[in-house]
Design a protein around this motif. Structure first.
Motif, mmCIF file in Angstrom:
data_model
loop_
_atom_site.group_PDB
_atom_site.id
_atom_site.type_symbol
_atom_site.label_atom_id
_atom_site.label_comp_id
_atom_site.label_asym_id
_atom_site.label_seq_id
_atom_site.Cartn_x
_atom_site.Cartn_y
_atom_site.Cartn_z
ATOM 1 N N ALA A 59 0.765 -1.201 0.044
ATOM 2 C CA ALA A 59 -0.084 0.102 0.184
ATOM 3 C C ALA A 59 0.952 1.349 -0.030
ATOM 4 C CB ALA A 59 -1.024 -0.022 1.269
ATOM 5 N N ILE A 60 0.605 2.241 -0.875
ATOM 6 C CA ILE A 60 1.199 3.613 -0.696
ATOM 7 C C ILE A 60 0.009 4.638 -0.439
ATOM 8 C CG2 ILE A 60 3.190 2.778 -2.142
ATOM 9 C CD1 ILE A 60 1.665 4.201 -4.501
ATOM 10 N N ALA A 61 0.549 5.975 -0.021
ATOM 11 C CA ALA A 61 -0.322 6.924 0.349
ATOM 12 C C ALA A 61 0.454 8.351 0.015
ATOM 13 C CB ALA A 61 -0.979 6.890 1.529
ATOM 14 N N GLY A 62 -0.240 9.438 -0.293
ATOM 15 C CA GLY A 62 0.393 10.642 -0.516
ATOM 16 C C GLY A 62 -0.403 11.617 -0.082
ATOM 17 N N LEU A 63 0.082 12.655 0.612
ATOM 18 C CA LEU A 63 -0.617 13.856 1.446
ATOM 19 C C LEU A 63 -0.149 15.084 0.886
ATOM 20 C CD1 LEU A 63 -2.168 14.059 4.922
ATOM 21 C CD2 LEU A 63 -0.391 15.927 3.842
ATOM 22 N N ALA A 86 -4.560 7.352 -1.454
ATOM 23 C CA ALA A 86 -4.182 5.994 -1.013
ATOM 24 C C ALA A 86 -4.546 4.901 -2.028
ATOM 25 C CB ALA A 86 -4.558 5.805 0.537
ATOM 26 N N SER A 87 -3.477 4.073 -2.268
ATOM 27 C CA SER A 87 -3.719 2.870 -3.032
ATOM 28 C C SER A 87 -3.201 1.461 -2.487
ATOM 29 C CB SER A 87 -2.828 2.975 -4.387
ATOM 30 O OG SER A 87 -3.119 1.900 -5.250
ATOM 31 N N ALA A 88 -4.244 0.732 -2.438
ATOM 32 C CA ALA A 88 -3.727 -0.793 -1.969
ATOM 33 C C ALA A 88 -4.753 -1.650 -2.672
ATOM 34 C CB ALA A 88 -3.963 -0.634 -0.303
ATOM 35 N N HIS A 89 -4.608 -2.870 -1.927
ATOM 36 C CA HIS A 89 -5.095 -4.051 -2.588
ATOM 37 C C HIS A 89 -6.609 -4.307 -1.928
ATOM 38 C CE1 HIS A 89 -2.011 -5.447 -5.215
ATOM 39 N NE2 HIS A 89 -1.158 -5.515 -4.095
ATOM 40 N N SER A 90 -6.711 -3.713 -0.896
ATOM 41 C CA SER A 90 -7.939 -3.569 -0.151
ATOM 42 C C SER A 90 -8.374 -2.568 0.508
ATOM 43 C CB SER A 90 -7.736 -4.891 1.106
ATOM 44 O OG SER A 90 -7.033 -4.470 2.037
ATOM 45 N N ARG A 91 -9.526 -2.340 0.821
ATOM 46 C CA ARG A 91 -10.154 -1.043 1.232
ATOM 47 C C ARG A 91 -9.616 -0.852 2.523
ATOM 48 N NH1 ARG A 91 -16.498 0.073 1.277
ATOM 49 N NH2 ARG A 91 -16.467 -1.661 2.861
ATOM 50 N N GLN A 92 -9.537 -2.018 3.415
ATOM 51 C CA GLN A 92 -9.097 -1.852 4.833
ATOM 52 C C GLN A 92 -7.341 -1.418 4.699
ATOM 53 O OE1 GLN A 92 -10.515 -2.158 7.775
ATOM 54 N NE2 GLN A 92 -8.934 -1.428 8.873
ATOM 55 N N ILE A 97 -3.495 2.826 6.035
ATOM 56 C CA ILE A 97 -2.275 3.801 5.639
ATOM 57 C C ILE A 97 -2.473 5.211 5.449
ATOM 58 C CG2 ILE A 97 -2.394 3.462 2.893
ATOM 59 C CD1 ILE A 97 0.629 3.416 2.867
ATOM 60 N N ALA A 98 -3.886 5.386 4.958
ATOM 61 C CA ALA A 98 -4.224 6.865 4.834
ATOM 62 C C ALA A 98 -4.393 7.457 6.266
ATOM 63 C CB ALA A 98 -5.678 7.196 4.130
ATOM 64 N N SER A 99 -4.879 6.725 7.114
ATOM 65 C CA SER A 99 -5.387 7.053 8.795
ATOM 66 C C SER A 99 -3.945 7.473 9.084
ATOM 67 C CB SER A 99 -6.012 6.231 9.205
ATOM 68 O OG SER A 99 -6.163 6.463 10.703
ATOM 69 N N ASP A 125 -15.389 6.597 -1.782
ATOM 70 C CA ASP A 125 -14.227 6.484 -1.261
ATOM 71 C C ASP A 125 -14.360 6.336 0.619
ATOM 72 O OD1 ASP A 125 -11.676 6.016 -0.562
ATOM 73 O OD2 ASP A 125 -10.899 7.086 -2.143
ATOM 74 N N ALA A 126 -15.046 5.315 0.809
ATOM 75 C CA ALA A 126 -15.290 5.076 2.366
ATOM 76 C C ALA A 126 -13.954 4.986 2.911
ATOM 77 C CB ALA A 126 -16.083 3.586 2.535
ATOM 78 N N ALA A 127 -12.847 4.393 2.483
ATOM 79 C CA ALA A 127 -11.670 4.263 3.230
ATOM 80 C C ALA A 127 -11.195 5.790 3.739
ATOM 81 C CB ALA A 127 -10.744 3.708 2.399
ATOM 82 N N LEU A 128 -10.917 6.606 2.604
ATOM 83 C CA LEU A 128 -10.605 8.068 2.938
ATOM 84 C C LEU A 128 -11.396 8.754 3.706
ATOM 85 C CD1 LEU A 128 -8.990 9.603 -0.311
ATOM 86 C CD2 LEU A 128 -7.930 8.042 1.428
ATOM 87 N N LEU A 129 -12.853 8.599 3.538
ATOM 88 C CA LEU A 129 -13.694 9.030 4.551
ATOM 89 C C LEU A 129 -13.690 8.861 6.104
ATOM 90 C CD1 LEU A 129 -16.529 11.136 4.614
ATOM 91 C CD2 LEU A 129 -17.746 9.097 4.093
#
Length: 317
Positions: A59-63, A86-92, A97-99, A125-129
């Protein structure tokens, strides 16, 4: 977790989960093109903070945190804009990583956050929300981006006594006054922490800047003698290699609503834009059902949905 480099912003997987539910073509390209423009200048002001994170599961993420000087001046509060990817194989995994990245920014860069931070994310985008909600972001308003191809039917005439034409210098103040009070569901008017007079000041200045050419390529007004009844601000933007026409602002005075002026302005605006491009887009708020129905009647179709959120510093809220 590290300070991002330009190579990080060019990571091939960074946009993998960005606006995936958008309509293929312009619907997604519109968002990706705008974001890519930001990433290309991510190491330059007004960007204040740029962070990148990688996890062991891939997983990777940028801010990115940007200063917004014009919004700051209009609202009399230090305003920032946040972009979180954020980009990853799963929403979790994306959520995780975004959190971590958002929490790291909050803990290590509190002075850069200013008084208020706005952000916009894909509506699905429930993960980012969830990640943003945990650090104090609240949803302001859901947005809808619509688009159409071609000019449509522009044959319908104007109501009796109404003239349509380019804005005149002496009409700019009237346009600004109409704009100041017209936008009931925008992200500034929806935020109860933004004073009403500040939101009106911002929308009025936005419309005046459109008339002066800094925020739009053309402004058409509907007038009755010397009174401006409504206006539409039009501009062009690049989406990948395509030039796209955009409705920047559209408003009708309170006493002139319900008479079909909005539809007339949209038809004439689309007719002009279609001389230069076959694509026309507009973004409006989901609660603004009269506008949505009007755009649908003009042949617009939904391209994507998004959510606007804000987070206020406790001392400024």
């Amino acid at each position: 977790m590290r300070t991002a480099t330009q190579d990080d912003w060019g990571h091939p997987s960074l946009l993998q989960c960005y606006f995936n539910s958008a309509a293929p073509g312009i619907g997604r390209d519109l968002e990706a093109s705008s974001l890519q423009s930001l990433l290309n200048r991510a190491l330059q002001p007004p960007v204040l903070v740029g962070l990148f994170a990688e996890a062991t599961d891939g997983a990777i993420a940028g801010l990115l945190l940007e200063d917004k000087p014009w919004d700051t001046e209009m609202l009399s509060a230090r305003v920032r804009n946040l972009t979180l990817l954020a980009s990853a194989h799963s929403r979790q995994s994306r959520y995780s990583i975004a959190s971590r990245l958002a929490t790291h920014c909050l803990q290590h860069y509190p002075d850069d956050l200013g008084d208020c931070v706005f952000t916009r994310i894909p509506s699905d985008d429930a993960a980012l929300l969830s990640a943003l909600g945990e650090i104090g972001f609240r949803v302001l308003v859901p947005m809808v981006t619509l688009g159409k191809d071609g000019s449509g039917d522009c044959k319908q005439g104007l109501p009796a006594g109404i003239e349509l034409g380019d804005v005149r210098p002496e009409e700019i103040d009237q346009v600004g006054k109409i704009s100041a009070t017209a936008f009931r569901w925008g992200r500034f008017t929806s935020d109860l922490r933004v004073p009403r007079d500040a939101a009106e000041k911002l929308h009025g200045a936005w419309a005046r800047n459109c008339c002066l050419g800094s925020h739009a390529n053309r402004v058409l007004v509907a007038r009755d003698d010397h009174e401006v009844l409504g206006f539409i601000a039009l501009k062009f933007q690049r989406v990948q290699a395509v030039q796209v026409g955009s409705i920047e602002l559209l408003a009708v005075s309170e006493t002139s609503r319900g008479k079909g002026l909005g539809g007339v302005l949209v038809r004439q605006g689309c007719e002009w834009l279609s001389r230069f491009t076959k694509h026309v887009i507009v973004r409006t708020e989901l609660p603004n059902t009269p506008a949505l129905r009007m755009y649908e009647a003009q042949g617009f179709r939904v391209l994507n949905g998004s959510l606007c959120l804000s987070r206020w510093h406790p001392a400024a809220a």
